[in-house]
Structure formats: C-alpha cells, structure tokens
Scaffold this motif. Structure first.
Motif, PDB file in Angstrom:
ATOM      1  N   ASP A 156       0.882  -1.163   0.000  1.00 39.85           N
ATOM      2  CA  ASP A 156       0.000   0.000   0.000  1.00 39.85           C
ATOM      3  C   ASP A 156       0.928   1.223   0.000  1.00 39.85           C
ATOM      4  O   ASP A 156       1.214   1.801   1.051  1.00 39.85           O
ATOM      5  N   PRO A 157       1.430   1.586  -1.197  1.00 34.90           N
ATOM      6  CA  PRO A 157       2.362   2.713  -1.255  1.00 34.90           C
ATOM      7  C   PRO A 157       1.641   4.047  -1.108  1.00 34.90           C
ATOM      8  O   PRO A 157       0.450   4.150  -1.432  1.00 34.90           O
ATOM      9  N   TRP A 158       2.357   5.026  -0.603  1.00 35.64           N
ATOM     10  CA  TRP A 158       1.783   6.352  -0.337  1.00 35.64           C
ATOM     11  C   TRP A 158       0.520   6.192   0.513  1.00 35.64           C
ATOM     12  O   TRP A 158      -0.522   6.807   0.248  1.00 35.64           O
ATOM     13  N   SER A 159       0.662   5.332   1.508  1.00 37.85           N
ATOM     14  CA  SER A 159      -0.492   4.895   2.290  1.00 37.85           C
ATOM     15  C   SER A 159      -1.192   6.054   2.982  1.00 37.85           C
ATOM     16  O   SER A 159      -0.562   6.947   3.540  1.00 37.85           O
ATOM     17  N   GLN A 160      -2.515   6.015   2.957  1.00 36.11           N
ATOM     18  CA  GLN A 160      -3.343   6.963   3.682  1.00 36.11           C
ATOM     19  C   GLN A 160      -3.770   6.393   5.028  1.00 36.11           C
ATOM     20  O   GLN A 160      -4.424   7.076   5.821  1.00 36.11           O
ATOM     21  N   THR A 161      -3.400   5.145   5.262  1.00 34.97           N
ATOM     22  CA  THR A 161      -3.737   4.482   6.517  1.00 34.97           C
ATOM     23  C   THR A 161      -2.549   4.597   7.455  1.00 34.97           C
ATOM     24  O   THR A 161      -1.465   4.129   7.135  1.00 34.97           O
ATOM     25  N   TYR A 162      -2.749   5.229   8.598  1.00 36.72           N
ATOM     26  CA  TYR A 162      -1.608   5.498   9.480  1.00 36.72           C
ATOM     27  C   TYR A 162      -0.964   4.206   9.963  1.00 36.72           C
ATOM     28  O   TYR A 162       0.253   4.051   9.944  1.00 36.72           O
ATOM     29  N   TYR A 163      -1.808   3.268  10.388  1.00 38.02           N
ATOM     30  CA  TYR A 163      -1.313   1.969  10.814  1.00 38.02           C
ATOM     31  C   TYR A 163      -1.851   0.896   9.866  1.00 38.02           C
ATOM     32  O   TYR A 163      -3.042   0.880   9.551  1.00 38.02           O
ATOM     33  N   CYS A 164      -0.991   0.002   9.441  1.00 37.89           N
ATOM     34  CA  CYS A 164      -1.410  -1.040   8.513  1.00 37.89           C
ATOM     35  C   CYS A 164      -2.492  -1.902   9.146  1.00 37.89           C
ATOM     36  O   CYS A 164      -2.590  -2.012  10.369  1.00 37.89           O
ATOM     37  N   THR A 165      -3.261  -2.509   8.292  1.00 40.89           N
ATOM     38  CA  THR A 165      -4.328  -3.376   8.756  1.00 40.89           C
ATOM     39  C   THR A 165      -4.215  -4.734   8.091  1.00 40.89           C
ATOM     40  O   THR A 165      -3.431  -4.923   7.162  1.00 40.89           O
ATOM     41  N   GLY A 166      -5.012  -5.641   8.533  1.00 39.52           N
ATOM     42  CA  GLY A 166      -5.039  -6.968   7.944  1.00 39.52           C
ATOM     43  C   GLY A 166      -6.060  -7.109   6.843  1.00 39.52           C
ATOM     44  O   GLY A 166      -6.343  -8.220   6.410  1.00 39.52           O
ATOM     45  N   SER A 167      -6.594  -5.998   6.387  1.00 37.74           N
ATOM     46  CA  SER A 167      -7.606  -6.043   5.340  1.00 37.74           C
ATOM     47  C   SER A 167      -6.954  -6.131   3.969  1.00 37.74           C
ATOM     48  O   SER A 167      -6.135  -5.291   3.609  1.00 37.74           O
ATOM     49  N   THR A 168      -7.334  -7.134   3.196  1.00 33.28           N
ATOM     50  CA  THR A 168      -6.773  -7.264   1.843  1.00 33.28           C
ATOM     51  C   THR A 168      -7.108  -6.046   0.997  1.00 33.28           C
ATOM     52  O   THR A 168      -6.354  -5.700   0.088  1.00 33.28           O
ATOM     53  N   GLY A 169      -8.218  -5.387   1.286  1.00 39.81           N
ATOM     54  CA  GLY A 169      -8.635  -4.241   0.494  1.00 39.81           C
ATOM     55  C   GLY A 169      -7.738  -3.028   0.623  1.00 39.81           C
ATOM     56  O   GLY A 169      -7.777  -2.129  -0.213  1.00 39.81           O
ATOM     57  N   GLU A 170      -6.903  -3.011   1.668  1.00 40.42           N
ATOM     58  CA  GLU A 170      -6.000  -1.876   1.861  1.00 40.42           C
ATOM     59  C   GLU A 170      -4.886  -1.883   0.813  1.00 40.42           C
ATOM     60  O   GLU A 170      -4.333  -0.847   0.474  1.00 40.42           O
ATOM     61  N   TYR A 171      -4.555  -3.052   0.316  1.00 38.29           N
ATOM     62  CA  TYR A 171      -3.354  -3.239  -0.485  1.00 38.29           C
ATOM     63  C   TYR A 171      -3.693  -3.342  -1.968  1.00 38.29           C
ATOM     64  O   TYR A 171      -4.446  -4.221  -2.373  1.00 38.29           O
ATOM     65  N   GLY A 172      -3.100  -2.468  -2.748  1.00 35.73           N
ATOM     66  CA  GLY A 172      -3.429  -2.436  -4.167  1.00 35.73           C
ATOM     67  C   GLY A 172      -2.488  -3.218  -5.059  1.00 35.73           C
ATOM     68  O   GLY A 172      -2.786  -3.424  -6.232  1.00 35.73           O
ATOM     69  N   TYR A 173      -1.368  -3.641  -4.489  1.00 27.54           N
ATOM     70  CA  TYR A 173      -0.351  -4.306  -5.299  1.00 27.54           C
ATOM     71  C   TYR A 173       0.066  -5.603  -4.614  1.00 27.54           C
ATOM     72  O   TYR A 173       0.438  -5.589  -3.437  1.00 27.54           O
ATOM     73  N   TRP A 174       0.022  -6.680  -5.374  1.00 31.06           N
ATOM     74  CA  TRP A 174       0.276  -8.005  -4.826  1.00 31.06           C
ATOM     75  C   TRP A 174       1.341  -8.714  -5.643  1.00 31.06           C
ATOM     76  O   TRP A 174       1.421  -8.566  -6.873  1.00 31.06           O
ATOM     77  N   GLY A 175       2.134  -9.527  -4.935  1.00 29.42           N
ATOM     78  CA  GLY A 175       3.091 -10.374  -5.614  1.00 29.42           C
ATOM     79  C   GLY A 175       2.442 -11.661  -6.064  1.00 29.42           C
ATOM     80  O   GLY A 175       1.246 -11.894  -5.834  1.00 29.42           O
ATOM     81  N   GLN A 176       3.249 -12.502  -6.691  1.00 33.57           N
ATOM     82  CA  GLN A 176       2.752 -13.764  -7.234  1.00 33.57           C
ATOM     83  C   GLN A 176       2.670 -14.862  -6.185  1.00 33.57           C
ATOM     84  O   GLN A 176       2.022 -15.888  -6.405  1.00 33.57           O
ATOM     85  N   GLY A 177       3.339 -14.655  -5.072  1.00 29.21           N
ATOM     86  CA  GLY A 177       3.292 -15.646  -4.011  1.00 29.21           C
ATOM     87  C   GLY A 177       4.497 -16.573  -4.020  1.00 29.21           C
ATOM     88  O   GLY A 177       5.111 -16.801  -5.061  1.00 29.21           O
ATOM     89  N   THR A 178       4.814 -17.094  -2.853  1.00 30.79           N
ATOM     90  CA  THR A 178       5.894 -18.064  -2.708  1.00 30.79           C
ATOM     91  C   THR A 178       5.410 -19.179  -1.785  1.00 30.79           C
ATOM     92  O   THR A 178       4.798 -18.922  -0.758  1.00 30.79           O
ATOM     93  N   GLN A 179       5.673 -20.414  -2.201  1.00 26.63           N
ATOM     94  CA  GLN A 179       5.161 -21.567  -1.462  1.00 26.63           C
ATOM     95  C   GLN A 179       6.038 -21.858  -0.247  1.00 26.63           C
ATOM     96  O   GLN A 179       7.272 -21.927  -0.355  1.00 26.63           O
ATOM     97  N   VAL A 180       5.389 -22.040   0.882  1.00 29.62           N
ATOM     98  CA  VAL A 180       6.054 -22.495   2.097  1.00 29.62           C
ATOM     99  C   VAL A 180       5.406 -23.810   2.506  1.00 29.62           C
ATOM    100  O   VAL A 180       4.185 -23.873   2.684  1.00 29.62           O
TER     101      VAL A 180
END
Length: 128
Positions: free
Chosen positions: A100-124
């Motif tokens: 969430d670059p240039w974030s308007q949210t002071y403290y990050c949250t666990g909401s997926t909707g906050e984040y506009g950019y996602w990686g492809q994922g890595t398997q663990v």
C-alpha cells in the motif's frame, strides 16, 4: 509501475526457519507505505500474517504467528522481510506480499482491500 516480488519460500521440517523477502519497486520507503504478508492454504481463505507501516514502524501480527514470526524492513534495499521461526505444518501455504504505497492508513491493517499491489506468491511447506 509499483511491483512487489516475494522470494525465500521452500520446504522445511517442523521447528525449522525460513526468511521470506518482499522486494518493492516503483516507490521508496522514504514515502508513507504499508506492506503486508498474507497466506492462503488450499481450500482456505487468504489471511493476514503480519504487516508493517512506515508510521512509527508499526507492526501487526496475527495471533497464530505471534512470538514466532518477525517482520522488518530495510529502507536501503526497499525490502521487507518475514522471519519465520518454529514453523508448524499448519503454516504451510502460499505466502503473498502486498503493498500500500503512499499509504493513507496510518497503521497497517489486515484487510486485503487496503493493499493495491500483490506479488505472485511463494510456497512455504512445513513437513511434520
């Protein structure tokens, strides 16, 4: 263009450790930002693992990983890390980094909707 790329996943035995990396580009950590780590196991919904904000270097952890996982950021490398210790088989999932670059949210949250950019994922995968 904003991008995040995860790395560091793999196969580890229960009790072992892994360190995931999330390399961000298209913005710098000099700006306000939030980076989240999420995971999704087969047949389950995506869930937040941890997040970090530039504001006060705030961090958040899901109860299931508190005391075992540590999130940190390297401003010089524009990279966020997730150190995972004492891994359990239930930690097995695809892990995603989200920004969430240039974030308007002071403290990050666990909401997926906050984040506009996602990686492809890595398997663990944690074996018992």
């Amino acid at each position: 263009e904003v991008q995040v790329v995860e790395s560091g996943g793999g196969l580890v035995q229960a009790g072992g450790s892994l360190r995931l990396s999330c390399a961000a580009s298209g913005f710098t950590f000099d700006d306000d930002y939030a980076i989240g780590w999420f995971r999704q196991a087969p047949g389950k919904e995506r869930e937040v693992v941890s997040c970090i904000s530039s504001s006060d270097d705030y961090t958040y952890y899901a109860d299931s990983v508190k005391g075992r996982f540590t999130i940190s950021s390297d401003k010089a490398k524009n990279t966020v890390y997730l150190q995972m210790n004492s891994l359990k088989p239930e930690d097995t999932a695809v892990y995603y980094c989200a920004a969430d670059p240039w974030s308007q949210t002071y403290y990050c949250t666990g909401s997926t909707g906050e984040y506009g950019y996602w990686g492809q994922g890595t398997q663990v995968t944690v074996s018992s």
